[in-house]
Write a protein that holds these residues in place. Structure first.
Motif, short mmCIF file in Angstrom:
data_model
loop_
_atom_site.label_atom_id
_atom_site.label_comp_id
_atom_site.label_asym_id
_atom_site.label_seq_id
_atom_site.Cartn_x
_atom_site.Cartn_y
_atom_site.Cartn_z
N GLY A 106 0.81 -1.21 0.00
CA GLY A 106 0.00 0.00 0.00
C GLY A 106 0.84 1.25 0.00
O GLY A 106 0.52 2.25 -0.67
N ASN A 107 1.93 1.24 0.75
CA ASN A 107 2.82 2.40 0.82
C ASN A 107 3.50 2.65 -0.52
O ASN A 107 3.60 3.80 -0.96
CB ASN A 107 3.86 2.16 1.92
CG ASN A 107 4.53 3.45 2.34
OD1 ASN A 107 4.04 4.53 2.04
ND2 ASN A 107 5.65 3.33 3.03
N SER A 108 3.95 1.60 -1.20
CA SER A 108 4.61 1.79 -2.49
C SER A 108 3.61 2.23 -3.55
O SER A 108 3.94 3.03 -4.44
CB SER A 108 5.33 0.51 -2.92
OG SER A 108 4.40 -0.51 -3.14
N THR A 109 2.37 1.74 -3.48
CA THR A 109 1.35 2.17 -4.42
C THR A 109 1.02 3.64 -4.20
O THR A 109 0.86 4.41 -5.16
CB THR A 109 0.07 1.31 -4.26
OG1 THR A 109 0.42 -0.05 -4.44
CG2 THR A 109 -0.99 1.71 -5.26
N TYR A 110 0.94 4.07 -2.98
CA TYR A 110 0.64 5.46 -2.66
C TYR A 110 1.76 6.37 -3.14
O TYR A 110 1.53 7.48 -3.64
CB TYR A 110 0.41 5.61 -1.16
CG TYR A 110 0.13 7.03 -0.75
CD1 TYR A 110 -1.11 7.61 -1.03
CD2 TYR A 110 1.08 7.79 -0.08
CE1 TYR A 110 -1.38 8.91 -0.65
CE2 TYR A 110 0.81 9.09 0.29
CZ TYR A 110 -0.43 9.64 0.01
OH TYR A 110 -0.69 10.95 0.37
N ALA A 111 3.02 5.89 -2.99
CA ALA A 111 4.17 6.73 -3.38
C ALA A 111 4.23 6.90 -4.90
O ALA A 111 4.67 7.95 -5.38
CB ALA A 111 5.45 6.08 -2.89
N THR A 112 3.77 5.91 -5.67
CA THR A 112 3.81 6.04 -7.12
C THR A 112 2.68 6.90 -7.66
O THR A 112 2.76 7.37 -8.81
CB THR A 112 3.73 4.66 -7.81
OG1 THR A 112 2.55 4.02 -7.39
CG2 THR A 112 4.94 3.83 -7.46
N LEU A 113 1.64 7.15 -6.91
CA LEU A 113 0.55 8.01 -7.37
C LEU A 113 0.99 9.42 -7.20
O LEU A 113 0.80 10.40 -7.63
CB LEU A 113 -0.72 7.76 -6.58
CG LEU A 113 -1.36 6.41 -6.80
CD1 LEU A 113 -2.60 6.29 -5.88
CD2 LEU A 113 -1.83 6.25 -8.23
#
Length: 143
Positions: free
Chosen positions: A136-143
């Motif tokens: 979830g953290n990596s997905t949030y960072a790529t947005l």
């Protein structure tokens, strides 16, 4: 009101209630405790004690409904199944001899095995939580 049909004890109790309804004044019987009333509902009192409770019930008919409900619940709990139900269940089993097998008692596990099982459960929850957080953290960072 017509006299009920039933056992002689029920008819006698009904007559006492009718006599008590016609009486005026203070009740003569002392109030029985809850255990005595429960024993009366289960027909476990002696004749003299039962008479005393019936005299009290004759003066206090509002409690009679509770006693009747408790007595019916006791009868239902101790009643056997009707013959038709037993015959139908026997027909389902078949012609062979039926044998009722008891459930095997679950063997108690040693306490260290319980600790290992709960530890493994906690570790799997921790790993799943960390992986989910990282994704979830990596997905949030790529947005």
């Amino acid at each position: 009101m017509a006299e009920p049909t039933g056992s002689p004890e029920q008819v006698a109790l009904w007559r006492r209630w009718c006599e008590a309804a016609a009486m005026t004044g203070e009740p003569t019987a002392a109030e029985p405790d809850a255990l005595t009333l429960a024993a009366y509902a289960e027909d476990r009192l002696s004749a003299e004690a039962g008479e005393a409770v019936e005299d009290w019930l004759a003066v206090n008919p509002q409690v009679a409904g509770d006693i009747l409900a408790a007595r019916q619940a006791t009868m239902l709990a101790s009643a056997t199944a009707p013959e038709a139900v037993i015959a139908r269940a026997a027909a389902l089993v078949g012609g062979g001899s039926a044998q009722v097998l008891p459930f095997r008692a679950r063997a108690a596990r040693p306490s260290w095995r319980n600790a290992v099982a709960w530890g493994a459960m906690a570790a799997s929850i921790l790993v799943a939580s960390l992986v989910g957080f990282a994704m979830g953290n990596s997905t949030y960072a790529t947005l």
